[in-house]
Design a protein around this motif. Structure first.
Motif, mmCIF file in Angstrom:
data_model
loop_
_atom_site.group_PDB
_atom_site.id
_atom_site.type_symbol
_atom_site.label_atom_id
_atom_site.label_comp_id
_atom_site.label_asym_id
_atom_site.label_seq_id
_atom_site.Cartn_x
_atom_site.Cartn_y
_atom_site.Cartn_z
ATOM 1 N N GLU A 38 12.733 49.818 -52.334
ATOM 2 C CA GLU A 38 11.618 48.923 -52.576
ATOM 3 C C GLU A 38 10.468 49.008 -51.575
ATOM 4 O O GLU A 38 9.362 49.367 -51.905
ATOM 5 C CB GLU A 38 12.118 47.479 -52.627
ATOM 6 C CG GLU A 38 12.800 47.122 -53.919
ATOM 7 C CD GLU A 38 12.043 47.610 -55.120
ATOM 8 O OE1 GLU A 38 10.820 47.447 -55.187
ATOM 9 O OE2 GLU A 38 12.682 48.193 -56.005
ATOM 10 N N GLY A 39 10.722 48.608 -50.354
ATOM 11 C CA GLY A 39 9.628 48.426 -49.410
ATOM 12 C C GLY A 39 9.115 47.006 -49.424
ATOM 13 O O GLY A 39 7.902 46.755 -49.395
ATOM 14 N N CYS A 40 10.052 46.037 -49.474
ATOM 15 C CA CYS A 40 9.642 44.628 -49.435
ATOM 16 C C CYS A 40 9.087 44.286 -48.056
ATOM 17 O O CYS A 40 9.562 44.782 -47.033
ATOM 18 C CB CYS A 40 10.843 43.730 -49.742
ATOM 19 S SG CYS A 40 11.416 43.848 -51.449
ATOM 20 N N GLN A 41 8.108 43.402 -48.040
ATOM 21 C CA GLN A 41 7.562 42.968 -46.756
ATOM 22 C C GLN A 41 8.461 41.884 -46.164
ATOM 23 O O GLN A 41 8.908 40.967 -46.861
ATOM 24 C CB GLN A 41 6.132 42.471 -46.911
ATOM 25 C CG GLN A 41 5.160 43.642 -47.135
ATOM 26 C CD GLN A 41 3.732 43.264 -46.830
ATOM 27 O OE1 GLN A 41 3.175 42.414 -47.505
ATOM 28 N NE2 GLN A 41 3.124 43.904 -45.843
ATOM 29 N N VAL A 42 8.717 42.040 -44.872
ATOM 30 C CA VAL A 42 9.683 41.192 -44.179
ATOM 31 C C VAL A 42 9.109 40.743 -42.841
ATOM 32 O O VAL A 42 8.104 41.280 -42.347
ATOM 33 C CB VAL A 42 11.015 41.933 -43.926
ATOM 34 C CG1 VAL A 42 11.697 42.297 -45.225
ATOM 35 C CG2 VAL A 42 10.785 43.180 -43.065
ATOM 36 N N ILE A 43 9.784 39.761 -42.254
ATOM 37 C CA ILE A 43 9.553 39.368 -40.871
ATOM 38 C C ILE A 43 10.823 39.711 -40.099
ATOM 39 O O ILE A 43 11.896 39.178 -40.399
ATOM 40 C CB ILE A 43 9.249 37.856 -40.730
ATOM 41 C CG1 ILE A 43 8.203 37.406 -41.757
ATOM 42 C CG2 ILE A 43 8.825 37.538 -39.312
ATOM 43 C CD1 ILE A 43 6.843 38.005 -41.580
ATOM 44 N N PHE A 44 10.706 40.630 -39.143
ATOM 45 C CA PHE A 44 11.826 40.963 -38.268
ATOM 46 C C PHE A 44 11.719 40.121 -37.006
ATOM 47 O O PHE A 44 10.642 40.046 -36.394
ATOM 48 C CB PHE A 44 11.799 42.439 -37.874
ATOM 49 C CG PHE A 44 12.278 43.390 -38.940
ATOM 50 C CD1 PHE A 44 13.275 43.031 -39.832
ATOM 51 C CD2 PHE A 44 11.740 44.671 -39.044
ATOM 52 C CE1 PHE A 44 13.721 43.911 -40.801
ATOM 53 C CE2 PHE A 44 12.183 45.554 -40.002
ATOM 54 C CZ PHE A 44 13.172 45.175 -40.890
ATOM 55 N N TYR A 45 12.821 39.522 -36.609
ATOM 56 C CA TYR A 45 12.862 38.709 -35.385
ATOM 57 C C TYR A 45 13.734 39.412 -34.349
ATOM 58 O O TYR A 45 14.909 39.702 -34.607
ATOM 59 C CB TYR A 45 13.426 37.321 -35.684
ATOM 60 C CG TYR A 45 12.509 36.475 -36.543
ATOM 61 C CD1 TYR A 45 11.526 35.671 -35.961
ATOM 62 C CD2 TYR A 45 12.621 36.478 -37.931
ATOM 63 C CE1 TYR A 45 10.682 34.893 -36.741
ATOM 64 C CE2 TYR A 45 11.781 35.702 -38.710
ATOM 65 C CZ TYR A 45 10.817 34.913 -38.116
ATOM 66 O OH TYR A 45 9.978 34.146 -38.890
ATOM 67 N N THR A 46 13.157 39.678 -33.191
ATOM 68 C CA THR A 46 13.879 40.342 -32.108
ATOM 69 C C THR A 46 13.896 39.446 -30.875
ATOM 70 O O THR A 46 12.980 38.649 -30.639
ATOM 71 C CB THR A 46 13.217 41.682 -31.753
ATOM 72 O OG1 THR A 46 11.808 41.478 -31.543
ATOM 73 C CG2 THR A 46 13.413 42.687 -32.867
ATOM 74 N N ASP A 47 14.976 39.596 -30.074
ATOM 75 C CA ASP A 47 15.074 38.800 -28.853
ATOM 76 C C ASP A 47 14.388 39.519 -27.691
ATOM 77 O O ASP A 47 13.764 40.576 -27.888
ATOM 78 C CB ASP A 47 16.531 38.464 -28.531
ATOM 79 C CG ASP A 47 17.387 39.698 -28.247
ATOM 80 O OD1 ASP A 47 16.826 40.778 -27.958
ATOM 81 O OD2 ASP A 47 18.625 39.580 -28.299
ATOM 82 N N ASN A 60 4.060 35.423 -47.885
ATOM 83 C CA ASN A 60 2.647 35.703 -48.123
ATOM 84 C C ASN A 60 2.404 37.105 -48.674
ATOM 85 O O ASN A 60 1.260 37.502 -48.858
ATOM 86 C CB ASN A 60 1.871 35.528 -46.824
ATOM 87 C CG ASN A 60 1.931 34.096 -46.332
ATOM 88 O OD1 ASN A 60 1.639 33.172 -47.068
ATOM 89 N ND2 ASN A 60 2.352 33.895 -45.094
ATOM 90 N N SER A 61 3.460 37.854 -48.920
ATOM 91 C CA SER A 61 3.314 39.197 -49.478
ATOM 92 C C SER A 61 3.198 39.134 -50.988
ATOM 93 O O SER A 61 4.096 38.602 -51.651
ATOM 94 C CB SER A 61 4.520 40.054 -49.105
ATOM 95 O OG SER A 61 4.510 41.258 -49.854
ATOM 96 N N PRO A 62 2.130 39.663 -51.567
ATOM 97 C CA PRO A 62 2.056 39.702 -53.035
ATOM 98 C C PRO A 62 3.158 40.550 -53.646
ATOM 99 O O PRO A 62 3.519 40.345 -54.805
ATOM 100 C CB PRO A 62 0.676 40.325 -53.301
ATOM 101 C CG PRO A 62 -0.085 40.161 -52.038
ATOM 102 C CD PRO A 62 0.919 40.205 -50.930
ATOM 103 N N PHE A 63 3.702 41.492 -52.891
ATOM 104 C CA PHE A 63 4.685 42.421 -53.433
ATOM 105 C C PHE A 63 5.989 41.711 -53.783
ATOM 106 O O PHE A 63 6.447 41.736 -54.920
ATOM 107 C CB PHE A 63 4.941 43.558 -52.439
ATOM 108 C CG PHE A 63 5.880 44.608 -52.955
ATOM 109 C CD1 PHE A 63 5.409 45.648 -53.739
ATOM 110 C CD2 PHE A 63 7.235 44.565 -52.675
ATOM 111 C CE1 PHE A 63 6.263 46.618 -54.232
ATOM 112 C CE2 PHE A 63 8.105 45.527 -53.160
ATOM 113 C CZ PHE A 63 7.616 46.562 -53.940
ATOM 114 N N ASN A 64 6.616 41.092 -52.800
ATOM 115 C CA ASN A 64 7.919 40.460 -53.048
ATOM 116 C C ASN A 64 7.907 38.951 -52.875
ATOM 117 O O ASN A 64 8.911 38.299 -53.151
ATOM 118 C CB ASN A 64 8.992 41.069 -52.144
ATOM 119 C CG ASN A 64 8.686 40.943 -50.670
ATOM 120 O OD1 ASN A 64 7.634 41.367 -50.208
ATOM 121 N ND2 ASN A 64 9.609 40.387 -49.904
#
Length: 813
Positions: A38-47, A60-64
Motif C-alpha cells: 500500500e504505502g499508507c501514511q503513518v505516524i512513527f513514534y520513537t523514543d 489527515n492523509s487523503p490516502f488511508n
C-alpha cells in the motif's frame, strides 16, 4: 472518520517531525518490508534511543485517512525482534548446515565484487541474474543494480511460475489499451469521495479474484470499497469462498477455481445478446467488437454454468446488473493471474469492461501510470546495458510479450530451466553463475514446485540474499547474506501510482542498510561510470531520479512543503483528450489507436487474438483418471489479516499468537467423507507431492474444493537441514508445477490443481515421512539415495524403501 481537508493541528501538526511527551513523532509512509503493497501514511513514534515504540495511522492523509491494518500497528514487534538479521554474514560450512561467519560490509562488498568480476569475465554479465520478491521499492533498486552494476539483462519475480502476480494482467492491459487500469475509488485525487465534484460513486463494483479488505493488494486499499459501500455501491463478488465482503454483496458467484475466463465470456454472452452494451464507446473507440460478439456465442450461459459450477440464473442476473449500472467498475486480483490462461482470463475481463464503456470514466476503470511519470520500476537503469544485451533476456525468444517489452522482466520459468541445465530456451549455452535475491523466500512462498527449486540451487555457484530475517532459503541456498532496513529505517520515495509519497528515516537497527544504500555502494565499486560522484546516500539517489524525471521538486521539499505527499492532476477520459498517446492524438496507445477487443499484436504473432477458456491442466474435466485418485479441486494462497506472504511467522508475535498454524478450508461434508476432523492435522497430496495443514470447516466452499494457505515456515524450529524450519512440511507449493504456462508465457495453474486429503496419524507422521525430510535428506519423494551423499537414506535404511503413502507419479525431484 470522514476525511477533512483541514489538518487537525491540535493532534497532528502539518509537519514532518514533532514531539509528543517523551516520544518523537515522524510523519511518513509505511511501505514494506515487512510487507504490504500500500504505502499508507503513518505516524512513527520513537523514543530517545531511536527505538520504534508505536505506530498510528495519519488521519489527515487523503490516502488511508488514518486506517491501518494489524501489520502496521504491530510493526514494532517485528522491527525490534531478536531474530532480525543484524550484520552481513558469509557461509562458514556447507549449504544447509546453518553455519555462518559475521563479516563487515566492506568484506561483504569485496566478496561480491570478486565474484561479479570473475563471472563477468568467464561467462559474461548475463551469467548474473537478479530476482525480486514482493513489496518495498526493490523493483527500482534491483533493476538499477542489475543493469548498471552487474551489467546483465535478467531480472524477474523470484521463481514465480508464469510471473503470476499482476504481470499477466499488466501485460494484457498494455496490449489492449496501452495502460494499466484500476477501479476508481477517487484515490488519485486529494479531495476524496463526495468532496470531489467529478467523481461518481460506482453503482456496481465487481470484486474479481481478490479479498481486498484482507489483502490490500496491487496498491489498492480495501477500505476504499467499504467507503463506497457506505455511499451506496452494491457488489458482485466472484470468489470460491464466502469472504466478509462477499457476504455483503448483492451477488456472490462461487465459481470453480480456474474457470474465471469462462465466466467472463458467459457474462458477455448475456450482455451482448441482450444488447446491454455501450454502443457509443464501442463504435468510436474500440476494435474488434464483431469478432468478440461472435466468440462469446460459444459460451452460452448453460455451458458456462456447467464449467464454473455457478447457477445459470446467477450469471444472468449478475451480468445484467453490472451492465445496467452506471457507472460500474471491476477490481481484480491475483486469482486472475494464477491459471495457465492468466492472460486470456484478463483479456476476457478487460473486454467485459470495454463493452459496457466503463473505461477511464468517473467511477469506472481508470487508466493510470506511475506517479509523476517516474520510472522507478523494472526499467530503472536499463540505459546502462550494453547494446544487444536486452535481446539476451531469458524467455524473450519464446514469448513475444517478453520480447517486445510489455513487462520489462525475464520469464521466471526460463530462468529456473537455465539454472538446471545451463541452457537458454533455444538450447544455447547460458550458465547461471550468480543469483542476487532481494526480498524473497522462494522455497517457502514465491516459487512453485519448491523441491525442484531447492535442487536447482545446488547448480548455482554463488547466491547472495538481501533480507530481514534468516529464512529457509537463506539457510539452504545462500552463500552471503545482507541485512536490510525496514520501513522506518529508510529514506526513499514511493511512486507506484499516485500520490507520490516520501519515506523518512526515523530509526536504525544495528548494521542493516537500506536497499538503495547497498545498490549505491556497489555501484561506485562495480560501475562508477554509471553513478554521479555526489550520489552517496539514498536521499541523493532519490533526488537524482527526481532530477532526471524533471519532477520539479526534491525529496526534502516533498517532505517539508507537502507533508510527504503530492497528488498529480488526474483527468478522466484521457483517450478523448489526446493524453494517452505521444503524438497527442485522441485514442489509446495501441497499434489501432483503439481499445482492442481483438488484439492486433496477438494476431500478428499467431496467438489467439480473442479471449478464450481452456480447462486447467489437471481438473475433473481434463484429467478424469487423475481425478479418481485426487478428486478435490485445490486452490492455494488464501490470505489472512496477520501475514504478508511468508513474513510475520516469527514466534512471540501477536500474529503467530492469533494464527499459530496453517489452516486449510474444507466443507464439513467433505471432511466427514474422508475421515477428517475439524482442527486435525491433515495430509494434502497429489501427483506432485504432499503437505500438511490443519483442517478448518467452511460450509461456504463447494464440497469439491479445498483452499490452502501459503507462505508457512516455523522460525522456532531447527534451522539446519534436514529441518529448514519445517519449510516443506506445510507448503502447498510442493503440489504445484513449474513451467506450465500458456503461449504468452504468463500465468500458471497455481490456484486450480487437484488433491486428496487424509488424516495425519502416528503411522504416517514419523519424522522420515515429513516432506521437509524427504526433500532435504533423501532424493525427494522417491526415497532414493540422499542428494547429499551416495549412502542410502535414513528412510531406506529403516524401511527398505516401502512407503506408507502413494508415491507421486512425478518423481523428477
Amino acid at each position: 472518520m470522514e476525511y477533512n481537508n483541514e489538518y487537525n493541528l491540535d493532534l497532528y501538526p502539518k509537519k514532518l517531525h514533532w514531539k509528543e511527551g517523551d516520544l518523537t513523532a515522524t510523519r511518513t509512509t509505511m511501505w514494506s518490508g515487512p510487507g504490504c503493497h500500500e504505502g499508507c501514511q503513518v505516524i512513527f513514534y520513537t523514543d530517545d534511543d531511536g527505538k520504534l515504540v508505536k505506530v498510528e495511522g495519519d488521519p489527515n492523509s487523503p490516502f488511508n485517512q488514518g486506517r491501518l491494518c494489524m501489520r502496521c500497528l504491530e510493526l514494532p514487534e517485528l522491527v525490534n525482534h531478536e531474530e532480525r538479521l543484524r550484520y552481513p554474514m558469509k557461509r562458514a560450512g556447507k549449504r544447509g548446515e546453518d553455519k555462518w561467519e559475521r563479516v563487515s560490509w566492506d568484506e561483504a562488498y569485496d566478496i561480491i565484487e570478486e565474484k561479479v568480476r570473475a563471472f563477468q569475465e568467464k561467462d559474461g554479465p548475463e551469467s548474473i541474474i537478479s530476482m525480486i520478491g514482493t513489496g518495498r521499492n526493490v523493483s527500482q533498486v534491483i533493476a538499477h543494480n542489475q543493469y548498471a552494476n552487474f551489467g546483465g539483462p535478467d531480472l524477474t519475480l523470484c521463481f514465480l511460475s508464469g510471473d503470476s502476480c499482476m504481470l499477466p494482467r499488466t501485460a494484457l492491459c498494455y496490449v489492449v489499451m496501452g495502460n494499466q487500469w484500476v477501479a476508481d475509488m477517487s484515490q488519485f485525487r486529494p479531495d476524496r469521495y463526495e468532496n470531489d465534484p467529478e467523481w461518481q460513486i460506482p453503482e456496481c463494483i465487481v470484486i474479481w479474484g481478490t479479498n481486498p479488505v484482507v489483502c490490500n493488494s496491487d496498491a489498492f486499499l480495501g477500505h476504499w470499497i467499504v467507503e463506497a459501500m457506505k455511499r451506496g455501491s452494491e457488489l458482485v463478488t466472484i470468489d470460491p469462498q464466502l469472504t466478509w465482503i462477499a457476504s455483503k454483496s448483492k451477488y456472490w458467484l462461487r465459481l470453480r477455481p480456474g474457470t474465471d475466463a469462462a465466466l467472463a465470456l458467459g457474462m458477455m454472452n448475456v450482455i451482448i445478446g441482450e444488447d446491454l452494451v455501450d454502443h457509443d464507446f464501442i463504435d468510436k473507440w474500440t476494435y474488434g467488437f464483431e469478432a468478440l460478439a461472435e466468440r462469446v456465442k460459444d459460451y452460452p450461459v448453460e455451458k458456462v454454468a456447467e464449467i464454473c459450477w455457478v447457477e445459470p440464473e446467477l450469471i444472468v442476473e449478475a451480468a445484467r446488473f453490472y451492465a445496467k449500472a452506471h457507472p460500474s467498475t471491476i477490481q481484480w486480483g491475483l486469482a486472475v493471474d494464477m491459471s495457465k490462461i492468466g492472460t486470456p482470463t484478463a483479456h476476457a475481463i478487460a473486454c467485459l469492461a470495454g463493452i459496457t464503456g466503463n473505461i477511464d470514466n468517473p467511477g469506472g476503470n481508470i487508466l493510470i501510470d506511475q506517479a509523476c511519470g517516474l520510472e522507478f520500476g523494472y526499467n530503472s537503469g536499463i540505459e546502462y546495458l550494453k547494446e544487444g544485451m536486452v535481446e539476451k533476456r531469458l524467455g524473450n525468444s519464446k514469448y513475444n510479450l517478453k520480447k517486445y517489452g510489455f513487462t520489462a522482466s525475464s520469464q521466471s520459468d526460463a530462468i529456473l530451466e537455465a539454472c538446471e541445465t545451463g541452457l537458454d530456451e533455444k538450447g544455447d549455452p547460458r550458465p547461471v553463475n550468480m543469483l542476487w535475491i532481494q526480498s524473497s523466500n522462494p522455497i517457502t512462498n514465491m516459487g512453485q514446485d519448491a523441491p525442484r527449486i531447492y535442487r536447482a540451487m545446488e547448480k548455482v555457484p554463488f547466491i547472495c540474499v538481501v533480507d530481514l530475517f534468516k529464512t529457509p532459503f537463506i539457510v539452504a541456498c545462500a552463500d552471503l547474506v545482507l541485512p536490510c532496513a525496514m520501513s522506518n529505517e529508510r529514506d526513499c520515495i514511493r511512486v507506484w501510482f499516485d500520490p507520490v509519497r516520501s519515506l523518512t528515516k526515523c530509526s536504525s537497527f544495528y548494521e542493516a542498510k537500506e536497499d538503495e544504500q547497498i545498490m549505491i555502494d556497489l555501484g561506485h565499486r562495480l560501475a562508477p561510470e554509471s553513478w554521479p560522484e555526489w550520489v552517496k546516500e539514498p536521499r541523493d539517489y532519490m533526488n537524482w531520479r527526481l532530477q532526471v524525471g524533471n519532477c520539479g521538486f526534491t525529496m526534502e521539499e516533498l517532505e517539508n512543503d507537502h507533508a510527504g505527499m503530492i497528488y498529480n492532476d488526474f483527468r478522466y477520459y484521457k483517450y478523448e483528450k489526446g493524453l494517452l498517446r505521444p503524438d497527442g492524438q485522441p485514442g489509446f496507445m495501441t497499434p489501432t489507436g483503439r481499445y482492442e477487443f481483438y488484439i492486433s499484436l496477438f494476431d500478428s504473432w499467431g496467438v489467439d487474438a480473442l479471449p478464450f477458456y481452456e480447462e486447467p491442466p489437471t481438473s475433473p474435466v481434463s484429467t478424469p483418471e487423475l481425478a479418481e485418485e485426487y478428486p478435490l479441486v485445490l486452490t492455494t494462497g488464501k490470505r489472512s489479516f496477520e501475514f504478508f506472504h511468508s513474513e510475520w511467522r516469527q514466534a512471540n508475535t501477536t500474529s503467530r499468537e492469533l494464527h499459530p498454524v496453517p489452516y486449510f478450508d474444507i466443507h464439513p461434508d467433505t471432511a466427514a467423507k474422508y475421515g477428517v476432523a475439524e482442527g486435525q492435522w491433515t495430509w494434502i497430496e497429489n501427483q506432485m507431492g504432499k503437505c500438511r495443514q490443519v483442517a478448518r470447516f467452511n460450509d461456504t466452499l463447494d464440497p469439491r474444493v479445498i483452499s490452502t494457505e501459503h507462505g508457512w515456515w516455523f522460525p522456532e524450529q531447527e534451522a539446519a537441514e534436514p529441518s529448514l524450519f519445517g519449510v516443506f512440511d506445510c507448503n502447498p507449493n510442493n503440489l504445484i508445477p513449474m513451467c506450465e504456462n500458456g503461449p504468452s508465457g504468463y500465468g500458471a495453474p497455481i490456484k486450480c490443481g487437484m488433491a486428496k486429503v487424509y488424516p495425519c496419524t502416528p503411522d504416517n507422521m514419523r519424522p522420515e515421512d515429513q516432506p521437509t525430510y524427504q526433500v532435504t535428506a533423501t532424493n525427494g519423494y522417491t526415497h532414493g539415495p540422499s542428494h547429499k551423499s551416495d549412502e542410502p537414506s535414513f528412510y531406506d535404511q529403516n524401511n527398505k524403501g516401502e512407503t506408507s503413502w502413494h508415491k507421486p507419479a512425478n518423481t523428477a525431484f
